[in-house]
Design a protein around this motif. Structure first.
Motif, PDB file in Angstrom:
ATOM      1  N   ASN A   1       0.789  -1.224   0.000  1.00 35.50           N
ATOM      2  CA  ASN A   1       0.000   0.000   0.000  1.00 35.50           C
ATOM      3  C   ASN A   1       0.825   1.280   0.000  1.00 35.50           C
ATOM      4  OD1 ASN A   1      -2.661  -1.135  -0.003  1.00 35.50           O
ATOM      5  ND2 ASN A   1      -2.301  -1.782   2.108  1.00 35.50           N
ATOM      6  N   ASP A   2       2.018   1.252   0.558  1.00 35.31           N
ATOM      7  CA  ASP A   2       2.815   2.473   0.682  1.00 35.31           C
ATOM      8  C   ASP A   2       4.097   2.452  -0.145  1.00 35.31           C
ATOM      9  OD1 ASP A   2       1.058   3.681   2.609  1.00 35.31           O
ATOM     10  OD2 ASP A   2       1.861   2.262   4.082  1.00 35.31           O
ATOM     11  N   LEU A   3       4.310   1.413  -0.921  1.00 36.12           N
ATOM     12  CA  LEU A   3       5.539   1.291  -1.705  1.00 36.12           C
ATOM     13  C   LEU A   3       5.497   2.239  -2.906  1.00 36.12           C
ATOM     14  CD1 LEU A   3       8.220  -0.275  -1.997  1.00 36.12           C
ATOM     15  CD2 LEU A   3       7.006  -1.870  -3.504  1.00 36.12           C
TER      16      LEU A   3
ATOM     17  N   ILE B   1      -0.556  -9.242  -7.140  1.00 36.20           N
ATOM     18  CA  ILE B   1       0.190  -8.187  -6.474  1.00 36.20           C
ATOM     19  C   ILE B   1      -0.489  -6.850  -6.732  1.00 36.20           C
ATOM     20  CG2 ILE B   1       2.432  -7.021  -6.338  1.00 36.20           C
ATOM     21  CD1 ILE B   1       3.652  -9.636  -7.417  1.00 36.20           C
ATOM     22  N   HIS B   2      -0.590  -6.028  -5.690  1.00 36.94           N
ATOM     23  CA  HIS B   2      -1.210  -4.704  -5.792  1.00 36.94           C
ATOM     24  C   HIS B   2      -0.180  -3.640  -5.395  1.00 36.94           C
ATOM     25  CE1 HIS B   2      -5.348  -6.392  -6.155  1.00 36.94           C
ATOM     26  NE2 HIS B   2      -4.823  -7.360  -5.410  1.00 36.94           N
ATOM     27  N   LEU B   3       0.038  -2.680  -6.270  1.00 34.47           N
ATOM     28  CA  LEU B   3       1.010  -1.603  -6.038  1.00 34.47           C
ATOM     29  C   LEU B   3       0.327  -0.260  -6.284  1.00 34.47           C
ATOM     30  CD1 LEU B   3       3.797  -3.366  -8.114  1.00 34.47           C
ATOM     31  CD2 LEU B   3       3.838  -3.119  -5.623  1.00 34.47           C
TER      32      LEU B   3
ATOM     33  N   GLN C   1       7.917   4.466  -9.269  1.00 31.96           N
ATOM     34  CA  GLN C   1       9.068   4.075 -10.070  1.00 31.96           C
ATOM     35  C   GLN C   1       9.268   2.570  -9.993  1.00 31.96           C
ATOM     36  OE1 GLN C   1      12.671   6.308  -9.375  1.00 31.96           O
ATOM     37  NE2 GLN C   1      11.569   8.181  -8.898  1.00 31.96           N
ATOM     38  N   LEU C   2       9.477   1.954 -11.152  1.00 33.69           N
ATOM     39  CA  LEU C   2       9.684   0.514 -11.224  1.00 33.69           C
ATOM     40  C   LEU C   2      10.901   0.216 -12.086  1.00 33.69           C
ATOM     41  CD1 LEU C   2       8.773  -2.453 -10.832  1.00 33.69           C
ATOM     42  CD2 LEU C   2       7.356  -2.163 -12.889  1.00 33.69           C
ATOM     43  N   SER C   3      11.851  -0.528 -11.532  1.00 39.89           N
ATOM     44  CA  SER C   3      13.024  -0.984 -12.278  1.00 39.89           C
ATOM     45  C   SER C   3      13.112  -2.502 -12.125  1.00 39.89           C
ATOM     46  CB  SER C   3      14.311  -0.330 -11.751  1.00 39.89           C
ATOM     47  OG  SER C   3      14.269   1.074 -11.924  1.00 39.89           O
ATOM     48  N   VAL C   4      13.131  -3.202 -13.253  1.00 42.21           N
ATOM     49  CA  VAL C   4      13.137  -4.664 -13.232  1.00 42.21           C
ATOM     50  C   VAL C   4      14.214  -5.176 -14.171  1.00 42.21           C
ATOM     51  CG1 VAL C   4      11.767  -6.749 -13.498  1.00 42.21           C
ATOM     52  CG2 VAL C   4      10.639  -4.611 -12.896  1.00 42.21           C
ATOM     53  N   GLU C   5      14.965  -6.180 -13.703  1.00 39.99           N
ATOM     54  CA  GLU C   5      15.993  -6.793 -14.540  1.00 39.99           C
ATOM     55  C   GLU C   5      15.806  -8.296 -14.592  1.00 39.99           C
ATOM     56  OE1 GLU C   5      20.890  -7.060 -14.895  1.00 39.99           O
ATOM     57  OE2 GLU C   5      19.936  -5.517 -13.659  1.00 39.99           O
TER      58      GLU C   5
ATOM     59  N   THR D   1      -1.318  -1.759 -10.878  1.00 37.65           N
ATOM     60  CA  THR D   1      -0.726  -0.463 -10.545  1.00 37.65           C
ATOM     61  C   THR D   1      -1.788   0.613 -10.762  1.00 37.65           C
ATOM     62  OG1 THR D   1       0.122  -0.200 -12.808  1.00 37.65           O
ATOM     63  CG2 THR D   1       1.584  -1.242 -11.190  1.00 37.65           C
ATOM     64  N   SER D   2      -1.372   1.860 -10.602  1.00 44.55           N
ATOM     65  CA  SER D   2      -2.324   2.957 -10.765  1.00 44.55           C
ATOM     66  C   SER D   2      -1.698   4.046 -11.621  1.00 44.55           C
ATOM     67  CB  SER D   2      -2.705   3.535  -9.398  1.00 44.55           C
ATOM     68  OG  SER D   2      -1.619   4.276  -8.851  1.00 44.55           O
ATOM     69  N   SER D   3      -2.425   5.134 -11.782  1.00 45.84           N
ATOM     70  CA  SER D   3      -1.935   6.262 -12.582  1.00 45.84           C
ATOM     71  C   SER D   3      -0.760   6.966 -11.914  1.00 45.84           C
ATOM     72  CB  SER D   3      -3.069   7.271 -12.822  1.00 45.84           C
ATOM     73  OG  SER D   3      -3.584   7.752 -11.583  1.00 45.84           O
ATOM     74  N   MET D   4      -0.427   6.579 -10.681  1.00 43.90           N
ATOM     75  CA  MET D   4       0.717   7.177  -9.994  1.00 43.90           C
ATOM     76  C   MET D   4       2.041   6.671 -10.569  1.00 43.90           C
ATOM     77  SD  MET D   4      -0.531   7.249  -6.007  1.00 43.90           S
ATOM     78  CE  MET D   4       0.850   8.281  -5.520  1.00 43.90           C
TER      79      MET D   4
END
Length: 278
Positions: free
Chosen positions: A26-28, A54-56, A61-65, A78-81
């Motif tokens: 909720n706060d990530l 999963i709910h974000l 900001q998201l960085s995935v490798e 995810t949301s519009s944030m």
């Protein structure tokens, strides 16, 4: 977290009730996730991820490798944030891009070191990402040293804004591709080799319909080559939208003489800001 099997990652954040498969952050606001790779194909270490949702809701900001294809992250809500997404890939599948396809985000950046960038699957995936439905304001694709530029016939990236190529690339492939990238604003190259026509290249230079504003050619450590300088001259003539042009010092004298000799016939050459890379 390190040394955690990927099928256990999300369980660590789940609730005590194993029947509840919804996991909330909720706060990530920022998430960086790097999957360890193994073997010659550099595929992620994974057994079988649990089937969770999963709910974000506050993620920005998201960085995935090296995200595996069956990761629950690809189905995350995810949301519009969410405004910034950076995906680094070594497989050529760039799976995480699917979760942001069509979303209105500020920046979508993809970096790949895969040797599979000429494959049909890579072209299909990037065509979806940078296609007409892409709503990201700033989009970029970076091809690392192991990656090759795909054939222009298989590419449709109308919403790609920045393309960076760090592998040695045929000149005719570059030209064919940028002709199909109408909204490309920035082109970065580190090395090209001349393939195809060279004689009469400047005399027959036709205008390319593109939005390219900046070209950076950083062959700083490569030996000087007259054919390469001719190619740079061709870009100056063929891309009238250019505002900035950066190149290594080895090309300076020849380009200076070229601009001076051709500025009357091509006044746009004097409006370009030239930078020397060193």
């Amino acid at each position: 977290m390190t040394e955690v099997p990927s099928d256990d990652i999300w369980q660590k954040f789940g609730c005590a009730d194993l029947a509840d498969t919804d996991i909330w952050f909720n706060d990530l606001e920022r998430l960086t996730l790097v999957y360890q790779t193994k073997g010659a194909d550099r595929s992620p270490i994974i057994n079988s991820e649990i089937d969770v949702q999963i709910h974000l809701p506050r993620l920005r900001q998201l960085s995935v490798e090296n995200c595996p294809a069956d990761s629950p992250l690809l189905r995350a809500k995810t949301s519009s944030m969410l405004k910034y997404v950076h995906i680094t890939d070594r497989s050529g599948k760039i799976e995480p891009a699917a979760m942001v396809s069509g979303q209105s985000i500020d920046t979508l950046a993809i970096t790949t070191y895969s040797s599979q960038t000429t494959s049909e699957s890579f072209c299909q995936a990037t065509n979806r990402i940078f296609g007409a439905s892409c709503k990201a304001k700033a989009t970029s694709l970076t091809l690392g040293l192991s990656s090759q530029l795909p054939n222009a016939e298989h590419v449709s990236w109308p919403q790609l804004r920045k393309l960076s190529i760090f592998s040695e690339t045929p000149s005719d492939t570059v030209i064919s591709l940028i002709k199909k990238l109408p909204n490309l604003a920035e082109l970065v190259m580190s090395s090209i080799f001349i393939r195809g026509w060279i004689h009469g290249m400047l005399e027959n230079a036709s205008t390319i319909s593109t939005s390219i504003k900046m070209v950076y050619y950083g062959d700083i450590y490569a030996p000087a080559a007259e054919e390469t300088t001719t190619f740079l001259k061709y870009l100056l003539l063929a891309i009238p939208s250019l505002n900035e042009f950066a190149f290594s010092e080895k090309h300076l004298e020849s380009l200076y003489k070229f601009v001076k000799a051709n500025s009357a016939a091509h006044p746009q050459l004097l409006a370009i800001k030239y930078h020397i890379l060193c």
